[in-house]
Design a protein around this motif. Structure first.
Motif, PDB file in Angstrom:
ATOM      1  N   ALA A  12     -13.121  44.244  21.274  1.00  0.00           N
ATOM      2  CA  ALA A  12     -14.127  43.414  20.592  1.00  0.00           C
ATOM      3  C   ALA A  12     -14.026  41.939  20.982  1.00  0.00           C
ATOM      4  O   ALA A  12     -15.005  41.206  20.921  1.00  0.00           O
ATOM      5  CB  ALA A  12     -13.989  43.553  19.087  1.00  0.00           C
ATOM      6  N   LEU A  13     -12.842  41.489  21.395  1.00  0.00           N
ATOM      7  CA  LEU A  13     -12.655  40.091  21.790  1.00  0.00           C
ATOM      8  C   LEU A  13     -12.818  39.877  23.288  1.00  0.00           C
ATOM      9  O   LEU A  13     -12.800  38.746  23.762  1.00  0.00           O
ATOM     10  CB  LEU A  13     -11.273  39.597  21.350  1.00  0.00           C
ATOM     11  N   ASP A  14     -12.936  40.952  24.021  1.00  0.00           N
ATOM     12  CA  ASP A  14     -13.040  40.878  25.479  1.00  0.00           C
ATOM     13  C   ASP A  14     -14.509  40.971  25.877  1.00  0.00           C
ATOM     14  O   ASP A  14     -15.065  42.053  25.981  1.00  0.00           O
ATOM     15  CB  ASP A  14     -12.239  42.022  26.105  1.00  0.00           C
ATOM     16  N   GLN A  15     -15.151  39.836  26.054  1.00  0.00           N
ATOM     17  CA  GLN A  15     -16.566  39.791  26.395  1.00  0.00           C
ATOM     18  C   GLN A  15     -16.749  39.047  27.722  1.00  0.00           C
ATOM     19  O   GLN A  15     -16.083  38.045  27.962  1.00  0.00           O
ATOM     20  CB  GLN A  15     -17.360  39.048  25.318  1.00  0.00           C
ATOM     21  N   PRO A  16     -17.657  39.527  28.568  1.00  0.00           N
ATOM     22  CA  PRO A  16     -17.954  38.779  29.795  1.00  0.00           C
ATOM     23  C   PRO A  16     -18.655  37.469  29.438  1.00  0.00           C
ATOM     24  O   PRO A  16     -19.361  37.384  28.432  1.00  0.00           O
ATOM     25  CB  PRO A  16     -18.884  39.714  30.569  1.00  0.00           C
ATOM     26  N   ALA A  34     -21.859  44.339  20.965  1.00  0.00           N
ATOM     27  CA  ALA A  34     -21.005  45.520  20.811  1.00  0.00           C
ATOM     28  C   ALA A  34     -21.059  46.451  22.026  1.00  0.00           C
ATOM     29  O   ALA A  34     -20.215  47.336  22.163  1.00  0.00           O
ATOM     30  CB  ALA A  34     -21.408  46.297  19.565  1.00  0.00           C
ATOM     31  N   LEU A  35     -22.014  46.237  22.928  1.00  0.00           N
ATOM     32  CA  LEU A  35     -22.160  47.120  24.092  1.00  0.00           C
ATOM     33  C   LEU A  35     -20.960  47.059  25.032  1.00  0.00           C
ATOM     34  O   LEU A  35     -20.416  48.090  25.414  1.00  0.00           O
ATOM     35  CB  LEU A  35     -23.417  46.758  24.877  1.00  0.00           C
ATOM     36  N   TYR A  36     -20.586  45.862  25.439  1.00  0.00           N
ATOM     37  CA  TYR A  36     -19.513  45.745  26.428  1.00  0.00           C
ATOM     38  C   TYR A  36     -18.199  46.352  25.928  1.00  0.00           C
ATOM     39  O   TYR A  36     -17.586  47.150  26.646  1.00  0.00           O
ATOM     40  CB  TYR A  36     -19.313  44.299  26.869  1.00  0.00           C
ATOM     41  N   THR A  49     -16.623  51.040  37.174  1.00  0.00           N
ATOM     42  CA  THR A  49     -16.459  50.526  35.813  1.00  0.00           C
ATOM     43  C   THR A  49     -17.650  49.660  35.428  1.00  0.00           C
ATOM     44  O   THR A  49     -18.427  49.234  36.285  1.00  0.00           O
ATOM     45  CB  THR A  49     -15.185  49.668  35.704  1.00  0.00           C
ATOM     46  N   VAL A  50     -17.779  49.372  34.147  1.00  0.00           N
ATOM     47  CA  VAL A  50     -18.860  48.507  33.685  1.00  0.00           C
ATOM     48  C   VAL A  50     -18.702  47.109  34.276  1.00  0.00           C
ATOM     49  O   VAL A  50     -19.688  46.418  34.530  1.00  0.00           O
ATOM     50  CB  VAL A  50     -18.955  48.481  32.139  1.00  0.00           C
ATOM     51  N   ASP A  51     -17.469  46.685  34.515  1.00  0.00           N
ATOM     52  CA  ASP A  51     -17.252  45.369  35.124  1.00  0.00           C
ATOM     53  C   ASP A  51     -17.864  45.302  36.522  1.00  0.00           C
ATOM     54  O   ASP A  51     -18.449  44.291  36.898  1.00  0.00           O
ATOM     55  CB  ASP A  51     -15.761  45.034  35.182  1.00  0.00           C
ATOM     56  N   GLN A  52     -17.731  46.369  37.287  1.00  0.00           N
ATOM     57  CA  GLN A  52     -18.337  46.394  38.614  1.00  0.00           C
ATOM     58  C   GLN A  52     -19.856  46.456  38.513  1.00  0.00           C
ATOM     59  O   GLN A  52     -20.560  45.836  39.302  1.00  0.00           O
ATOM     60  CB  GLN A  52     -17.804  47.593  39.404  1.00  0.00           C
ATOM     61  N   LEU A  53     -20.350  47.181  37.512  1.00  0.00           N
ATOM     62  CA  LEU A  53     -21.792  47.312  37.324  1.00  0.00           C
ATOM     63  C   LEU A  53     -22.436  45.967  37.005  1.00  0.00           C
ATOM     64  O   LEU A  53     -23.502  45.656  37.505  1.00  0.00           O
ATOM     65  CB  LEU A  53     -22.047  48.316  36.192  1.00  0.00           C
ATOM     66  N   ILE A  54     -21.772  45.133  36.184  1.00  0.00           N
ATOM     67  CA  ILE A  54     -22.362  43.854  35.773  1.00  0.00           C
ATOM     68  C   ILE A  54     -21.906  42.673  36.619  1.00  0.00           C
ATOM     69  O   ILE A  54     -22.293  41.536  36.347  1.00  0.00           O
ATOM     70  CB  ILE A  54     -22.087  43.559  34.282  1.00  0.00           C
ATOM     71  N   GLN A  55     -21.136  42.905  37.657  1.00  0.00           N
ATOM     72  CA  GLN A  55     -20.638  41.796  38.485  1.00  0.00           C
ATOM     73  C   GLN A  55     -21.744  40.880  39.011  1.00  0.00           C
ATOM     74  O   GLN A  55     -21.574  39.666  39.041  1.00  0.00           O
ATOM     75  CB  GLN A  55     -19.789  42.322  39.643  1.00  0.00           C
ATOM     76  N   PRO A  56     -22.914  41.398  39.420  1.00  0.00           N
ATOM     77  CA  PRO A  56     -23.977  40.490  39.865  1.00  0.00           C
ATOM     78  C   PRO A  56     -24.393  39.478  38.794  1.00  0.00           C
ATOM     79  O   PRO A  56     -24.759  38.351  39.107  1.00  0.00           O
ATOM     80  CB  PRO A  56     -25.134  41.433  40.210  1.00  0.00           C
ATOM     81  N   THR A  57     -24.332  39.870  37.523  1.00  0.00           N
ATOM     82  CA  THR A  57     -24.635  38.919  36.445  1.00  0.00           C
ATOM     83  C   THR A  57     -23.601  37.814  36.407  1.00  0.00           C
ATOM     84  O   THR A  57     -23.925  36.634  36.268  1.00  0.00           O
ATOM     85  CB  THR A  57     -24.677  39.642  35.075  1.00  0.00           C
ATOM     86  N   GLN A  87     -25.116  54.669  29.993  1.00  0.00           N
ATOM     87  CA  GLN A  87     -26.484  54.810  29.505  1.00  0.00           C
ATOM     88  C   GLN A  87     -26.859  53.806  28.414  1.00  0.00           C
ATOM     89  O   GLN A  87     -27.965  53.252  28.463  1.00  0.00           O
ATOM     90  CB  GLN A  87     -26.713  56.232  29.008  1.00  0.00           C
ATOM     91  N   PRO A  88     -26.009  53.510  27.445  1.00  0.00           N
ATOM     92  CA  PRO A  88     -26.424  52.554  26.408  1.00  0.00           C
ATOM     93  C   PRO A  88     -26.832  51.195  26.977  1.00  0.00           C
ATOM     94  O   PRO A  88     -27.818  50.603  26.535  1.00  0.00           O
ATOM     95  CB  PRO A  88     -25.188  52.435  25.517  1.00  0.00           C
ATOM     96  N   LEU A  89     -26.127  50.715  27.967  1.00  0.00           N
ATOM     97  CA  LEU A  89     -26.449  49.431  28.592  1.00  0.00           C
ATOM     98  C   LEU A  89     -27.673  49.560  29.497  1.00  0.00           C
ATOM     99  O   LEU A  89     -28.603  48.756  29.415  1.00  0.00           O
ATOM    100  CB  LEU A  89     -25.256  48.910  29.394  1.00  0.00           C
ATOM    101  N   LEU A  90     -27.691  50.569  30.340  1.00  0.00           N
ATOM    102  CA  LEU A  90     -28.772  50.711  31.314  1.00  0.00           C
ATOM    103  C   LEU A  90     -30.117  50.977  30.643  1.00  0.00           C
ATOM    104  O   LEU A  90     -31.140  50.457  31.091  1.00  0.00           O
ATOM    105  CB  LEU A  90     -28.433  51.808  32.323  1.00  0.00           C
ATOM    106  N   LEU A  91     -30.142  51.740  29.562  1.00  0.00           N
ATOM    107  CA  LEU A  91     -31.409  51.978  28.866  1.00  0.00           C
ATOM    108  C   LEU A  91     -31.964  50.686  28.282  1.00  0.00           C
ATOM    109  O   LEU A  91     -33.174  50.456  28.308  1.00  0.00           O
ATOM    110  CB  LEU A  91     -31.243  53.022  27.766  1.00  0.00           C
ATOM    111  N   LYS A  92     -31.099  49.826  27.776  1.00  0.00           N
ATOM    112  CA  LYS A  92     -31.565  48.546  27.229  1.00  0.00           C
ATOM    113  C   LYS A  92     -32.070  47.620  28.343  1.00  0.00           C
ATOM    114  O   LYS A  92     -33.039  46.894  28.157  1.00  0.00           O
ATOM    115  CB  LYS A  92     -30.461  47.881  26.415  1.00  0.00           C
ATOM    116  N   ILE A  93     -31.427  47.656  29.501  1.00  0.00           N
ATOM    117  CA  ILE A  93     -31.885  46.855  30.641  1.00  0.00           C
ATOM    118  C   ILE A  93     -33.264  47.350  31.088  1.00  0.00           C
ATOM    119  O   ILE A  93     -34.189  46.559  31.287  1.00  0.00           O
ATOM    120  CB  ILE A  93     -30.872  46.918  31.801  1.00  0.00           C
ATOM    121  N   ILE A  94     -33.407  48.665  31.240  1.00  0.00           N
ATOM    122  CA  ILE A  94     -34.681  49.240  31.666  1.00  0.00           C
ATOM    123  C   ILE A  94     -35.775  48.940  30.645  1.00  0.00           C
ATOM    124  O   ILE A  94     -36.889  48.554  31.003  1.00  0.00           O
ATOM    125  CB  ILE A  94     -34.542  50.757  31.902  1.00  0.00           C
ATOM    126  N   ALA A  95     -35.457  49.077  29.366  1.00  0.00           N
ATOM    127  CA  ALA A  95     -36.450  48.818  28.318  1.00  0.00           C
ATOM    128  C   ALA A  95     -36.856  47.348  28.281  1.00  0.00           C
ATOM    129  O   ALA A  95     -37.995  47.025  27.943  1.00  0.00           O
ATOM    130  CB  ALA A  95     -35.902  49.247  26.962  1.00  0.00           C
TER     131      ALA A  95
END
Length: 137
Positions: A12-16, A34-36, A49-57, A87-95
């Motif tokens: 919960a304290l580890d946020q990008p 709460a997603l990350y 990993t999710v870290d690799q997925l969001i690295q461009p951000t 899926q929880p992150l990617l669906l929100k990005i797509i939406a």
């Protein structure tokens, strides 16, 4: 999978750090803190990993939207399994990008060019393909 140093912190304290980033992914992460933590310790069968997925951000220089109002997505889906694992992150990005998106929606296609307004003729010898870009208001 969170790396060894990340494991020292509760999820919960580890946020990008996405506060000043302009990408769609950054927006989704800011709006859903709460997603990350929920995805931090997951990885696909190929090790993504999710870290690799969001690295461009995280690498984003904070560019404003382009002249069409488009923003960078800010994520890279490295393999097929990412769509289920994250899926929880990617669906929100797509939406966010496709405002009328629904996971259960059916795409309807009508390729009849006669229904296009202002289409007076169509030369199939000249036109081989067409790309249509829809810009939402």
């Amino acid at each position: 999978m969170a790396n060894t140093l990340q494991k020292l912190y509760p999820a919960a304290l580890d946020q990008p750090r996405v506060g000043d980033k302009a990408s769609v992914t950054a927006q989704v992460l800011r709006e859903n803190p709460a997603l990350y933590p929920a995805l931090r310790d997951r990885k696909t069968s190929s090790g993504l990993t999710v870290d690799q997925l969001i690295q461009p951000t995280l690498d984003d220089d904070g560019d404003a939207p382009d002249e069409f109002g488009n923003r960078k997505l800010g994520c890279v889906v490295g393999d097929y399994h990412s769509y289920t694992v994250f899926q929880p992150l990617l669906l929100k990005i797509i939406a966010t990008v496709h405002r009328d998106f629904s996971l259960h929606a059916q795409f309807r296609s009508d390729m009849n060019f006669d229904k296009l307004p202002q289409c007076t003729s169509f030369d199939s010898e000249v036109v081989k393909s067409c790309r249509i870009r829809v810009i939402s208001p």
